[in-house]
Design a protein around this motif. Structure first.
Motif, PDB file in Angstrom:
ATOM      1  N   THR A  75       9.594  -2.471  57.218  1.00  0.00           N
ATOM      2  CA  THR A  75      10.837  -3.226  57.022  1.00  0.00           C
ATOM      3  C   THR A  75      11.044  -3.586  55.550  1.00  0.00           C
ATOM      4  N   THR A  76      12.273  -3.412  55.093  1.00  0.00           N
ATOM      5  CA  THR A  76      12.661  -3.809  53.730  1.00  0.00           C
ATOM      6  C   THR A  76      13.844  -4.768  53.851  1.00  0.00           C
ATOM      7  N   SER A  77      14.332  -5.229  52.735  1.00  0.00           N
ATOM      8  CA  SER A  77      15.479  -6.137  52.789  1.00  0.00           C
ATOM      9  C   SER A  77      16.746  -5.400  52.365  1.00  0.00           C
ATOM     10  N   SER A  78      17.662  -5.302  53.286  1.00  0.00           N
ATOM     11  CA  SER A  78      18.984  -4.734  53.019  1.00  0.00           C
ATOM     12  C   SER A  78      19.921  -5.282  54.078  1.00  0.00           C
ATOM     13  N   ALA A  79      21.113  -5.643  53.667  1.00  0.00           N
ATOM     14  CA  ALA A  79      22.055  -6.265  54.597  1.00  0.00           C
ATOM     15  C   ALA A  79      22.883  -5.245  55.369  1.00  0.00           C
ATOM     16  N   LEU A  80      23.011  -4.027  54.852  1.00  0.00           N
ATOM     17  CA  LEU A  80      23.898  -3.052  55.475  1.00  0.00           C
ATOM     18  C   LEU A  80      23.135  -1.962  56.213  1.00  0.00           C
ATOM     19  N   LEU A  81      23.758  -1.474  57.267  1.00  0.00           N
ATOM     20  CA  LEU A  81      23.221  -0.325  57.984  1.00  0.00           C
ATOM     21  C   LEU A  81      23.523   0.933  57.177  1.00  0.00           C
ATOM     22  N   PRO A  82      22.777   2.015  57.408  1.00  0.00           N
ATOM     23  CA  PRO A  82      23.053   3.257  56.679  1.00  0.00           C
ATOM     24  C   PRO A  82      24.498   3.710  56.850  1.00  0.00           C
ATOM     25  N   GLY A  83      25.019   4.397  55.855  1.00  0.00           N
ATOM     26  CA  GLY A  83      26.401   4.869  55.853  1.00  0.00           C
ATOM     27  C   GLY A  83      26.586   6.116  56.698  1.00  0.00           C
ATOM     28  N   ILE A  84      26.723   5.938  58.009  1.00  0.00           N
ATOM     29  CA  ILE A  84      26.891   7.058  58.932  1.00  0.00           C
ATOM     30  C   ILE A  84      28.362   7.452  59.059  1.00  0.00           C
ATOM     31  N   TYR A  85      28.596   8.616  59.627  1.00  0.00           N
ATOM     32  CA  TYR A  85      29.961   9.069  59.893  1.00  0.00           C
ATOM     33  C   TYR A  85      30.643   8.048  60.814  1.00  0.00           C
ATOM     34  N   PRO A  86      31.833   7.565  60.449  1.00  0.00           N
ATOM     35  CA  PRO A  86      32.500   6.519  61.231  1.00  0.00           C
ATOM     36  C   PRO A  86      32.743   6.853  62.702  1.00  0.00           C
ATOM     37  N   GLY A  87      32.779   8.106  63.055  1.00  0.00           N
ATOM     38  CA  GLY A  87      32.920   8.480  64.461  1.00  0.00           C
ATOM     39  C   GLY A  87      31.718   8.067  65.302  1.00  0.00           C
ATOM     40  N   LEU A  88      30.630   7.681  64.640  1.00  0.00           N
ATOM     41  CA  LEU A  88      29.411   7.239  65.334  1.00  0.00           C
ATOM     42  C   LEU A  88      29.345   5.722  65.531  1.00  0.00           C
ATOM     43  N   TYR A  89      30.235   4.967  64.902  1.00  0.00           N
ATOM     44  CA  TYR A  89      30.195   3.509  64.994  1.00  0.00           C
ATOM     45  C   TYR A  89      30.204   3.017  66.444  1.00  0.00           C
ATOM     46  N   GLN A  90      30.935   3.702  67.307  1.00  0.00           N
ATOM     47  CA  GLN A  90      31.061   3.271  68.700  1.00  0.00           C
ATOM     48  C   GLN A  90      29.726   3.250  69.447  1.00  0.00           C
ATOM     49  N   TYR A  91      28.717   3.933  68.930  1.00  0.00           N
ATOM     50  CA  TYR A  91      27.412   3.981  69.595  1.00  0.00           C
ATOM     51  C   TYR A  91      26.466   2.890  69.090  1.00  0.00           C
ATOM     52  N   VAL A  92      26.972   2.016  68.224  1.00  0.00           N
ATOM     53  CA  VAL A  92      26.177   0.910  67.680  1.00  0.00           C
ATOM     54  C   VAL A  92      26.823  -0.395  68.135  1.00  0.00           C
ATOM     55  N   PRO A  93      26.301  -0.998  69.226  1.00  0.00           N
ATOM     56  CA  PRO A  93      26.899  -2.236  69.738  1.00  0.00           C
ATOM     57  C   PRO A  93      26.918  -3.351  68.683  1.00  0.00           C
ATOM     58  N   GLN A  94      27.933  -4.182  68.725  1.00  0.00           N
ATOM     59  CA  GLN A  94      28.103  -5.276  67.768  1.00  0.00           C
ATOM     60  C   GLN A  94      26.970  -6.308  67.843  1.00  0.00           C
ATOM     61  N   ASP A  95      26.385  -6.492  69.025  1.00  0.00           N
ATOM     62  CA  ASP A  95      25.380  -7.549  69.190  1.00  0.00           C
ATOM     63  C   ASP A  95      23.950  -7.104  68.884  1.00  0.00           C
ATOM     64  N   CYS A  96      23.751  -5.907  68.393  1.00  0.00           N
ATOM     65  CA  CYS A  96      22.404  -5.440  68.011  1.00  0.00           C
ATOM     66  C   CYS A  96      22.030  -6.010  66.642  1.00  0.00           C
ATOM     67  N   HIS A  97      20.770  -6.353  66.496  1.00  0.00           N
ATOM     68  CA  HIS A  97      20.244  -6.842  65.217  1.00  0.00           C
ATOM     69  C   HIS A  97      19.329  -5.764  64.650  1.00  0.00           C
ATOM     70  N   PHE A  98      19.552  -5.384  63.401  1.00  0.00           N
ATOM     71  CA  PHE A  98      18.826  -4.273  62.786  1.00  0.00           C
ATOM     72  C   PHE A  98      17.964  -4.732  61.625  1.00  0.00           C
ATOM     73  N   SER A  99      16.899  -3.981  61.406  1.00  0.00           N
ATOM     74  CA  SER A  99      16.063  -4.116  60.219  1.00  0.00           C
ATOM     75  C   SER A  99      16.111  -2.803  59.470  1.00  0.00           C
ATOM     76  N   THR A 100      16.245  -2.882  58.155  1.00  0.00           N
ATOM     77  CA  THR A 100      16.237  -1.680  57.333  1.00  0.00           C
ATOM     78  C   THR A 100      14.795  -1.251  57.129  1.00  0.00           C
ATOM     79  N   ILE A 101      14.566   0.055  57.239  1.00  0.00           N
ATOM     80  CA  ILE A 101      13.210   0.608  57.124  1.00  0.00           C
ATOM     81  C   ILE A 101      13.130   1.450  55.854  1.00  0.00           C
ATOM     82  N   ASP A 102      12.024   1.303  55.124  1.00  0.00           N
ATOM     83  CA  ASP A 102      11.792   2.093  53.924  1.00  0.00           C
ATOM     84  C   ASP A 102      11.795   3.577  54.302  1.00  0.00           C
ATOM     85  N   PRO A 103      12.600   4.420  53.626  1.00  0.00           N
ATOM     86  CA  PRO A 103      12.671   5.838  53.985  1.00  0.00           C
ATOM     87  C   PRO A 103      11.336   6.571  53.937  1.00  0.00           C
TER      88      PRO A 103
END
Length: 181
Positions: free
Chosen positions: A109-137
């Motif tokens: 886990t690293t510190s980042s506020a934003l999720l990766p920049g995916i194709y916007p057509g995929l947004y619908q598969y990421v529910p609003q109530d999920c909490h994410f942690s950014t992972i070091d690549p």
């Protein structure tokens, strides 16, 4: 008189069609919906990306992911003016993964506020109530690689550019860039 009139009408039609196809007039990039949870989608392609429901695109590139469901876009980057024997392509996706995968990823886990920049057509598969942690690549690459015997030789391993994981929703959001061999 009929010939000059036809010529003018024909030229007018050509001008109108050319203006409609001009990539410099209106934006040459499709207007995509925005979602403030995600970093900007920065990938480009000569084709319009399509969302596919596939787990092989994940599991054959990253055997340690063990995706049970997945939605992905894969496209080649814009063509070079010269033939490229090793063209670049990008992948963005959302995958459902088991607890073991999430646990292993969370160690990076690293510190980042934003999720990766995916194709916007995929947004619908990421529910609003999920909490994410950014992972070091680098940690994600090491964790998801599995052993070399598991990687599909046609797909090959793909370096992770950005990844976020949600333990409450069992999801990963991923971007990667690779080259065709």
């Amino acid at each position: 008189m009929k010939t000059p009139l036809r010529l003018i009408v024909t030229l007018g039609a050509i001008v109108a069609l050319t203006a409609a196809c001009n990539p410099f007039g209106a934006s040459s990039r499709e207007r995509l919906p925005e979602d403030p949870r995600f970093a900007e989608f920065t990938f480009d392609s000569d084709n319009k990306p399509t969302v596919q429901e596939r787990t092989d695109s994940f599991n054959e590139r990253w055997p340690g992911l063990q995706a049970t469901e997945g939605h992905v876009t894969i496209e080649y980057s814009p063509s070079d003016p010269f033939p490229n024997p090793d063209p670049e392509f990008w992948l963005t996706g959302v995958a459902t993964v088991p607890d073991e995968t999430i646990t292993a990823l969370m160690e990076g886990t690293t510190s980042s506020a934003l999720l990766p920049g995916i194709y916007p057509g995929l947004y619908q598969y990421v529910p609003q109530d999920c909490h994410f942690s950014t992972i070091d690549p680098k940690h994600a690459d090491k964790t998801l690689k599995g052993d070399n015997t598991q990687v599909n030789k046609d797909f090959g391993a793909l370096p992770v550019k950005a990844l976020a994981a949600s333990s409450d929703c069992h999801l990963v959001v991923i971007t990667a860039i690779g080259h065709s061999d």
